[in-house]
Write an enzyme that holds these catalytic residues in place. Structure first.
Site, short mmCIF file in Angstrom:
data_model
loop_
_atom_site.label_atom_id
_atom_site.label_comp_id
_atom_site.label_asym_id
_atom_site.label_seq_id
_atom_site.Cartn_x
_atom_site.Cartn_y
_atom_site.Cartn_z
N PRO A 36 0.83 -1.22 0.00
CG PRO A 36 -0.95 -1.62 1.47
CD PRO A 36 0.37 -2.19 1.00
CB CYS A 37 1.69 3.31 -2.61
SG CYS A 37 0.23 3.19 -3.68
CB ALA A 38 -2.27 5.86 0.96
CG PHE A 44 5.60 6.27 0.30
CD1 PHE A 44 6.45 6.84 1.22
CD2 PHE A 44 5.31 4.92 0.40
CE1 PHE A 44 7.02 6.08 2.23
CE2 PHE A 44 5.88 4.15 1.41
CZ PHE A 44 6.74 4.73 2.33
#
Length: 355
Positions: free
Chosen positions: A102-104, A106
């Site tokens: 999960p990248c939220a 960044f």
């Protein structure tokens, strides 16, 4: 101008009928299965997948190959040995290890570092997300796959997130891997959507070959190529958001959900007299309050713009189904990445072993 074939994504039935290319794959942070489907399009056999969000698990199961094991635990509880045992493989025998942590945390669209180190809402759950790439690196070390592909937002290499990027890159290289990283745009890999993703490709050092990324196509698909029926003939400004992108360009990036407002319409809205006022799959009203010329996309239109088969099963509410697509790596994009790893790394290694 370069000729391009008509835009078409193979159906789930066609994908299921594809011959096995002889290589296996496993997937972490699998979501609804966008990446997994891309590997299957390239002929890989997906043996094991991991997904923590219940709503995403439901969609993944609805489309998974029958031989795929879905592990629903928090990735922090998963050991490399668990994956190998589930696949019937030993250390070093996984051909390709996939992961989309999960990248939220960044993303440049959010508060970024304000949320680092904190447990916060993510989809239908609450969890810390900025440390999950390290869990992925741990599993690489424990399983020693021949190759790996990891995906994240392009924001990971921007601003204050660069420190995390450097740490992650060092962690991925530490177990003995050559690693190459590039930002790839889905619109140059067969998807009618501008979507930049950071793609890590790793190859185990002892195999003596380098990582490889796909070469961009010589053409891009537009919204008009993809959804010719939703725009009035000659309408050049019929799709997009506040920037009012032309229908003769790829769609802007599809986010994790459409806005219900009536001012700054994000990607995923049609600027045209609505021909459909309810989504056929869910009955969701698609018109925007206060405007007679704007509506949200149907889920069928959303699939097409995001490189998913028209018969890919989505589950849950309209908003949950949209979120599954919005968070996913476009399968068509991943199929190009997977085919590159197959043809430029794994196939030559297999041929060398048989000489």
């Amino acid at each position: 101008m370069t000729d391009k074939p008509p835009y078409r994504v193979p159906s789930m039935e066609e994908i299921r009928a594809l011959p096995w290319n002889g290589f296996n794959a496993v997937s972490t942070f699998s979501g609804c299965g966008g990446s997994s489907l891309g590997y299957r399009m390239a002929g890989f056999r997906m043996l094991w997948a991991s997904e923590f969000v219940p709503a995403a698990q439901e969609t993944y199961r609805a489309n998974a190959a029958p031989h795929t094991v879905l592990d629903t635990r928090d990735i922090r509880e998963v050991k490399g040995r668990d994956i190998l045992d589930a696949c019937g493989l030993g250390v070093g025998e996984i051909d390709l290890f996939d992961g989309s942590p999960p990248c939220a945390s960044f993303s440049t669209a959010g508060k970024r570092e304000a949320g680092w180190g904190q447990v916060k809402k993510y989809s239908d759950t609450e969890q810390r997300t900025d440390d999950l790439f390290y869990e992925y690196a741990r599993l690489i070390e424990e399983t020693q796959p021949r190759t790996f592909v990891a995906e994240n937002v392009a924001g990971l290499v921007k601003g204050s997130a660069k420190g995390y990027f450097k740490e992650i890159l060092a962690r991925l290289r530490a177990p003995g891997y050559r690693v190459s990283v590039r930002v790839l745009d889905a619109s140059w890999l067969g998807v009618p959507q501008s979507r930049n993703r950071l793609i890590f490709v790793g190859v185990r050092e002892d195999l003596g070959t380098d990582p490889a990324h796909p070469t961009p196509l010589l053409y891009r698909y537009t919204v008009r190529d993809t959804l010719p029926g939703i725009l009035a003939q000659g309408d050049n400004g019929g799709f997009g958001g506040g920037s009012f992108r032309s229908a003769d360009h790829p769609s802007p990036t599809i986010l994790t959900g459409p806005s219900n407002g009536n001012k700054d319409y994000p990607p995923g809205h049609v600027i045209a007299e609505p021909s459909v006022v309810h989504d056929p799959e869910t009955g969701q009203a698609l018109s925007i309050k206060g405007s007679r010329r704007v509506r949200k996309l149907t889920l069928a239109e959303l699939r097409a713009i995001s490189g998913f088969p028209e018969d890919f099963i989505l589950t849950g509410t309209y908003a949950q189904r949209w979120e599954r697509i919005g968070r996913a790596v476009p399968p068509v994009m991943m199929s190009h990445i997977a085919a590159t790893v197959r043809d430029r790394i794994l196939v030559p290694l297999r041929e060398a072993e048989t000489i």
